[in-house]
Structures are given as structure tokens and as C-alpha cells.
Design a protein around this motif. Sequence first.
Motif, short mmCIF file in Angstrom:
data_model
loop_
_atom_site.label_atom_id
_atom_site.label_comp_id
_atom_site.label_asym_id
_atom_site.label_seq_id
_atom_site.Cartn_x
_atom_site.Cartn_y
_atom_site.Cartn_z
N SER A 150 -26.31 -25.17 21.66
CA SER A 150 -26.73 -23.96 20.97
C SER A 150 -26.77 -24.24 19.47
O SER A 150 -26.03 -25.09 18.96
CB SER A 150 -25.77 -22.81 21.28
OG SER A 150 -24.48 -23.11 20.81
N SER A 151 -27.63 -23.54 18.79
CA SER A 151 -27.75 -23.75 17.34
C SER A 151 -28.14 -22.45 16.66
O SER A 151 -28.60 -21.51 17.31
CB SER A 151 -28.78 -24.85 17.04
OG SER A 151 -30.05 -24.45 17.47
N THR A 152 -27.96 -22.43 15.37
CA THR A 152 -28.32 -21.29 14.55
C THR A 152 -29.14 -21.80 13.38
O THR A 152 -28.81 -22.82 12.79
CB THR A 152 -27.05 -20.59 14.01
OG1 THR A 152 -26.26 -20.19 15.12
CG2 THR A 152 -27.39 -19.38 13.17
#
Length: 58
Positions: A11-13
Motif C-alpha cells: 500500500s502507498s500514499t
Amino acid sequence: MKRFQLPKIPSSTTKSIRFPNDVIERVETAIAGTECSFTAFVVEAVRVALDDLEPTLR
């Protein structure tokens, strides 16, 4: 034979940050001709920096 498995993407932002132009140029020169993206380079550089700082943050 190894069975194919779909890769797990971490997951990343998205973060928007500003880099000085000279730093951008140096990164782009360093990754020229490789399969490394600007983002992958920056993420790895930050990970290394954090690992180096860890002993001093305890």
C-alpha cells in the motif's frame, strides 16, 4: 516448476514534495539507462537514510 502468483503491491500514499532542481538532475543522471524510476530511487534512498539514522533515534 514454481507456480505463478500475483505480486503483492505494498500500500502507498501519494505525497507531493518539492526537490531542488539540482537534486532532480542528479537523480535522473544516476538512474539514466536503468529500469529504476525516480520514485523507486527516492523511496530506497529514504529507507537507507532511515536505517542509518535508526541508532541515533533510540
